[in-house]
Write a protein that holds these residues in place. Structure first.
Motif, mmCIF file in Angstrom:
data_model
loop_
_atom_site.group_PDB
_atom_site.id
_atom_site.type_symbol
_atom_site.label_atom_id
_atom_site.label_comp_id
_atom_site.label_asym_id
_atom_site.label_seq_id
_atom_site.Cartn_x
_atom_site.Cartn_y
_atom_site.Cartn_z
ATOM 1 N N HIS A 45 43.844 47.183 38.868
ATOM 2 C CA HIS A 45 43.383 46.481 37.667
ATOM 3 C C HIS A 45 43.359 44.971 37.912
ATOM 4 N N LEU A 46 44.366 44.472 38.613
ATOM 5 C CA LEU A 46 44.400 43.039 38.940
ATOM 6 C C LEU A 46 43.189 42.640 39.779
ATOM 7 N N LEU A 47 42.758 43.535 40.666
ATOM 8 C CA LEU A 47 41.600 43.243 41.502
ATOM 9 C C LEU A 47 40.333 43.046 40.679
ATOM 10 N N HIS A 48 40.290 43.647 39.494
ATOM 11 C CA HIS A 48 39.080 43.580 38.680
ATOM 12 C C HIS A 48 39.197 42.596 37.518
ATOM 13 N N LEU A 49 40.351 41.928 37.385
ATOM 14 C CA LEU A 49 40.451 40.877 36.376
ATOM 15 C C LEU A 49 39.716 39.637 36.872
ATOM 16 N N ASP A 50 39.189 38.868 35.945
ATOM 17 C CA ASP A 50 38.336 37.746 36.316
ATOM 18 C C ASP A 50 39.149 36.549 36.804
ATOM 19 N N ALA A 51 38.428 35.579 37.356
ATOM 20 C CA ALA A 51 39.074 34.411 37.959
ATOM 21 C C ALA A 51 39.880 33.609 36.939
ATOM 22 N N ARG A 52 39.426 33.571 35.688
ATOM 23 C CA ARG A 52 40.138 32.786 34.677
ATOM 24 C C ARG A 52 41.534 33.347 34.442
ATOM 25 N N TRP A 53 41.666 34.678 34.439
ATOM 26 C CA TRP A 53 42.991 35.287 34.240
ATOM 27 C C TRP A 53 43.912 34.893 35.389
ATOM 28 N N HIS A 54 43.402 34.993 36.613
ATOM 29 C CA HIS A 54 44.238 34.687 37.771
ATOM 30 C C HIS A 54 44.596 33.197 37.824
ATOM 31 N N GLN A 55 43.726 32.336 37.313
ATOM 32 C CA GLN A 55 44.039 30.911 37.281
ATOM 33 C C GLN A 55 45.202 30.631 36.332
ATOM 34 N N LEU A 73 47.609 46.012 32.094
ATOM 35 C CA LEU A 73 46.612 47.085 32.102
ATOM 36 C C LEU A 73 45.714 47.034 30.871
ATOM 37 N N ASP A 74 46.247 46.511 29.762
ATOM 38 C CA ASP A 74 45.461 46.432 28.527
ATOM 39 C C ASP A 74 44.591 45.186 28.463
ATOM 40 N N THR A 75 44.745 44.294 29.455
ATOM 41 C CA THR A 75 43.916 43.091 29.488
ATOM 42 C C THR A 75 42.512 43.449 29.958
ATOM 43 N N LYS A 76 41.563 43.214 29.121
ATOM 44 C CA LYS A 76 40.179 43.515 29.464
ATOM 45 C C LYS A 76 39.588 42.354 30.268
ATOM 46 N N PRO A 77 38.927 42.647 31.390
ATOM 47 C CA PRO A 77 38.282 41.569 32.147
ATOM 48 C C PRO A 77 37.241 40.875 31.279
ATOM 49 N N CYS A 78 37.237 39.554 31.328
ATOM 50 C CA CYS A 78 36.220 38.816 30.580
ATOM 51 C C CYS A 78 34.825 39.093 31.134
ATOM 52 N N VAL A 79 34.778 39.440 32.415
ATOM 53 C CA VAL A 79 33.510 39.779 33.046
ATOM 54 C C VAL A 79 33.361 41.300 33.032
ATOM 55 N N ALA A 80 32.547 41.800 32.117
ATOM 56 C CA ALA A 80 32.387 43.248 31.962
ATOM 57 C C ALA A 80 31.333 43.763 32.935
#
Length: 574
Positions: free
Chosen positions: A101-111, A315-322
């Motif tokens: 799931h972390l691999l598919h979260l967007d760059a803003r989340w990781h920043q 896990l409940d965090t939805k990627p901003c980039v769908a």
């Protein structure tokens, strides 16, 4: 998320292992019989063997006692291995699910979340979930053991048993009181550990900066503060975990004392045998362990829930980039069109109503002062982020209508950082592709990298560390260019790819870039004049707005924003 919802969700991870749980419960039930059997054996030894002087039974009982403990040991090992397998299967599954799931979260989340903090979630928080298995095992085994011991006691003397269990309802108080404290302390400890790991990871990653600017004391004191908080929180966790046991022992001692007083009078009156009372007292003494075990059920489950809550929040965090598009990008899908594009990180607009086109096969340079939005544009094209307003089209289709993997396969990026993984040179070049050794060598030749790679100790099989610091900046960039060559994407983004290089390295890298740029649509972000003056067009940004565009010569002649950037050396003359 409410604890009950978290518990139900966590239990779903154990559901696939229910058959093994049934077997474990059977082993636990057999294991629970051991203490009760031991109590009855003691009563037999005292009343029927020693007092009656039964030599034949005396010869048998030692073997029976040894056999009882052998069986108990085998049951303990079998049940323990079975439940550990279940625990680690669940942990492995959950950790993998969180990582993917972390691999598919967007760059803003990781920043927003330091790498060290995220790693702490993957290690510390995931490991807390194993306490859920211990909680389930304890919740089954200890009550069974308690019932068996109470059954053995009732078999020997029902009246004394009633006196002993009269105090049992009081046991619920320390369990509930300290269980709540434990959950809050565990949650705070995990959050603090994530902060501690994030700070430590950031410091160690930036050791060069720390050393140069003499920041060791500042970073060390920050670590010490978080480290001391972790010590205090761990002490709170330990105290909340420790206290129920002694409190329950005191409560149980009240019942044992009452039994001793009443039972002693019965022995004096000849109503019960001394051996029966001693065996009964042994049974009550053995009750302490399952009672303390029951007190741990709440603490174990609370610790598991505290770890699960943070994992489920990820896990409940939805990627901003769908990734909901269906269109497929091909090598002929070229031409970028920015239409009224706006973007905001949350603290003010970075891009404002941006409109421009990049035609197929066109080389467009993007220049402007720091903070003008250049790198944001570079991140929007491969959809590391999406515009807040407006749209970006590729081949006349909104980027969001493409499958994300398909879109990104059509884009290659060479950035200033030149990131390399802790792997071989060959693996770094081939990253994201299934390239053959011959294709890797060909790409390295085009990128002016083959010569220095061959000179390395193990050639293409030489390993580099996480940031590739065994190599010079120019060498790292040429490996990254070889990686981009293998991708063979129709769109190329150059994000200040030569800004950190010396003149000699830049010449080699620029030559490799020139080869890479042939017959591709290129967006080049640069601070160096040598990189931008040969572009077909130059776009000039200021404060997120397109203020000027044209060729190098036309913009110089206009004596506008571009000319001032060069005059103030915002764009270098190298």
């Amino acid at each position: 998320m409410k604890p009950s919802a978290t518990t139900r969700r966590l239990l779903r991870y154990f559901k696939p292992h229910r058959q093994r749980f049934v077997l474990a419960i059977l082993l636990m039930a057999l294991q629970a019989l051991i203490p009760g059997t031991l109590v009855l054996l003691i009563e037999t030894v005292l009343d029927d063997v020693l007092i009656a002087k039964d030599t034949q039974m005396l010869a048998i009982l030692p073997f029976a006692l040894v056999a009882l403990y052998v069986v108990g040991g085998l049951l303990t090992v079998g049940r323990g291995m079975l439940t550990r397998h279940i625990a680690w299967d669940v942990i492995t599954t959950l950790r993998a699910e969180v990582f993917w799931h972390l691999l598919h979260l967007d760059a803003r989340w990781h920043q927003k979340h330091p790498t060290g903090e995220t790693l702490a979630r993957l290690s510390q928080d995931v490991n807390m979930v194993q306490y859920g298995v211990s909680g389930i095992v304890t919740a089954i085994q200890q009550p069974l053991t308690l019932l068996v011991l109470l059954g053995a006691a009732a078999w020997m003397n029902p009246w004394l048993t009633l006196i002993a269990i009269a105090v049992l309802p009081l046991v619920a108080w320390p369990i509930a009181r300290f269980g709540r404290r434990l959950r809050h302390s565990s949650r705070a400890s995990l959050d603090n550990m994530a902060e501690l790991s994030g700070s430590a990871g950031e410091t160690l990653s930036g050791m060069r900066t720390v050393a140069i600017f003499g920041g060791e004391n500042e970073r060390g004191q920050r670590f010490d503060t978080a480290n001391e908080q972790q010590r205090q929180l761990q002490m709170h966790v330990f105290l909340a975990n420790l206290m129920p046991g002694p409190v329950i022992e005191v409560i149980a001692a009240v019942g044992v004392g009452a039994v001793l007083w009443v039972g002693g009078k019965q022995v004096f009156a000849g109503e019960v045998l001394a051996g029966e009372l001693i065996a009964f007292m042994v049974a009550l003494g053995l009750l302490n362990e399952p009672l303390k075990g029951i007190s741990k059920i709440h603490s174990l489950t609370q610790r598991a829930i505290s770890g699960a809550e943070s994992l489920f929040s990820i896990l409940d965090t939805k990627p901003c980039v769908a990734d909901q598009g269906t269109a497929e990008a091909t090598t002929s899908t070229v031409g970028l069109d920015f239409k009224d594009v706006g973007f905001d990180y949350g603290d003010g607009p970075v891009l404002c109503n941006l409109n421009f086109k990049i035609g197929a096969g066109e080389v467009v340079a993007l220049v402007g002062p720091s903070g003008s939005g250049k790198s944001t544009i570079a991140n929007l094209i491969p959809r590391l982020m999406d515009p807040c307003t407006g749209s970006i089209q590729l081949g006349g289709i909104d980027l969001r209508e493409y499958r994300l993997a398909s879109l990104r396969r059509s884009i290659a990026v060479v950035s200033q950082e030149g990131f390399l993984f802790d792997d071989t040179i060959a693996a770094n070049i081939a990253f994201g592709t299934a390239a053959t050794p011959e294709e890797i060598v060909n790409a390295a030749n085009v990128a002016n990298a083959h010569g220095f790679i061959e000179d390395l100790p193990n050639g293409y099989h030489t390993r580099v560390d996480e940031l590739g610091m065994r190599l010079s900046g120019g060498q790292r960039q040429r490996i990254c260019i070889a990686r981009a060559i293998l991708r063979d994407a129709p769109i190329l983004i150059l994000d200040e790819a030569t800004s950190a290089l010396d003149a000699e390295s830049e010449a080699l890298v620029q030559e490799a870039l020139d080869r890479l740029m042939k017959e591709r649509t290129v967006l080049a972000i640069a601070h160096r004049l040598s990189t931008v003056r040969n572009a077909d067009r130059i776009l000039v940004l200021e404060e997120g707005k397109l203020v000027e565009h044209g060729s190098h010569d036309a913009l110089i002649a206009a004596e506008g924003h571009y000319a001032r950037l060069i005059q103030h050396q915002t764009i270098g003359l190298a």
